[in-house]
Design a protein around this motif. Structure first.
Motif, short mmCIF file in Angstrom:
data_model
loop_
_atom_site.label_atom_id
_atom_site.label_comp_id
_atom_site.label_asym_id
_atom_site.label_seq_id
_atom_site.Cartn_x
_atom_site.Cartn_y
_atom_site.Cartn_z
N TYR A 101 0.83 -1.20 0.00
CA TYR A 101 0.00 0.00 0.00
C TYR A 101 0.86 1.26 0.00
O TYR A 101 0.61 2.20 -0.76
CB TYR A 101 -0.94 -0.02 1.22
N LYS A 104 2.44 1.75 -3.34
CA LYS A 104 1.44 2.25 -4.29
C LYS A 104 1.23 3.76 -4.09
O LYS A 104 1.19 4.52 -5.06
CB LYS A 104 0.12 1.50 -4.08
N LEU A 105 1.12 4.19 -2.83
CA LEU A 105 0.95 5.63 -2.55
C LEU A 105 2.14 6.43 -3.05
O LEU A 105 1.99 7.51 -3.62
CB LEU A 105 0.76 5.87 -1.05
N LYS A 107 4.18 5.65 -5.45
CA LYS A 107 4.17 5.66 -6.92
C LYS A 107 3.15 6.68 -7.43
O LYS A 107 3.42 7.44 -8.36
CB LYS A 107 3.83 4.25 -7.43
N GLU A 108 1.96 6.71 -6.78
CA GLU A 108 0.93 7.65 -7.17
C GLU A 108 1.40 9.09 -6.95
O GLU A 108 1.13 9.97 -7.77
CB GLU A 108 -0.36 7.40 -6.39
N LYS A 109 2.09 9.32 -5.85
CA LYS A 109 2.59 10.65 -5.53
C LYS A 109 3.62 11.08 -6.58
O LYS A 109 3.63 12.22 -7.02
CB LYS A 109 3.21 10.64 -4.13
N LYS A 110 4.48 10.14 -6.93
CA LYS A 110 5.52 10.42 -7.93
C LYS A 110 4.87 10.75 -9.28
O LYS A 110 5.26 11.69 -9.96
CB LYS A 110 6.43 9.18 -8.09
N ASN A 111 3.86 9.95 -9.65
CA ASN A 111 3.17 10.17 -10.93
C ASN A 111 2.40 11.50 -10.92
O ASN A 111 2.31 12.17 -11.93
CB ASN A 111 2.21 9.02 -11.24
N ALA A 112 1.82 11.86 -9.78
CA ALA A 112 1.10 13.13 -9.68
C ALA A 112 2.06 14.32 -9.81
O ALA A 112 1.69 15.36 -10.35
CB ALA A 112 0.35 13.20 -8.34
#
Length: 115
Positions: A101, A104-105, A107-112
């Protein structure tokens, strides 16, 4: 009518003094006086701890001449190990889930941040 007291391995290791006694005799048998010298309690108190360890099957008393030596029977600790293992597996699964988890967070932060 008497109620029989049944002791188990978990009761034995619940007390820090008994855990220390087990640690002391784990590598070599010791007589009661030698064990008592390691504690700031009476010899009688040490004897009571040894009695409980004996009742649980973690210690056996062997007579050698006039001395009584305490010998460990550590195979009884396998019961404790098995019990702990079931919870270790539970926490390993929980921690693996948390790790996924958090990854995943991250990775999402990096992508954002790339947008």
């Amino acid at each position: 009518m008497s109620i029989e007291t049944r002791r188990d391995v978990f009761q034995a290791i619940a007390d820090p003094t008994r855990r220390q006694i087990i640690g002391l005799i784990a590598s070599q048998s010791m007589n009661l006086n030698a064990i008592a010298e390691n504690f700031d309690i009476t010899r009688s108190a040490v004897s009571q701890h040894i009695k409980i360890l004996t009742e649980c099957g973690l210690v056996v008393i062997k007579q050698q001449g006039r001395e009584r030596f305490c010998e460990p029977q550590l195979d009884k600790l396998a019961e404790v190990s098995s019990w702990v293992d079931q919870y270790r597996k539970y926490w390993d699964r929980k921690l693996d889930t948390l790790e996924k988890y958090l990854a995943k967070l991250q990775k999402e932060k990096k992508n954002a941040g790339k947008k």
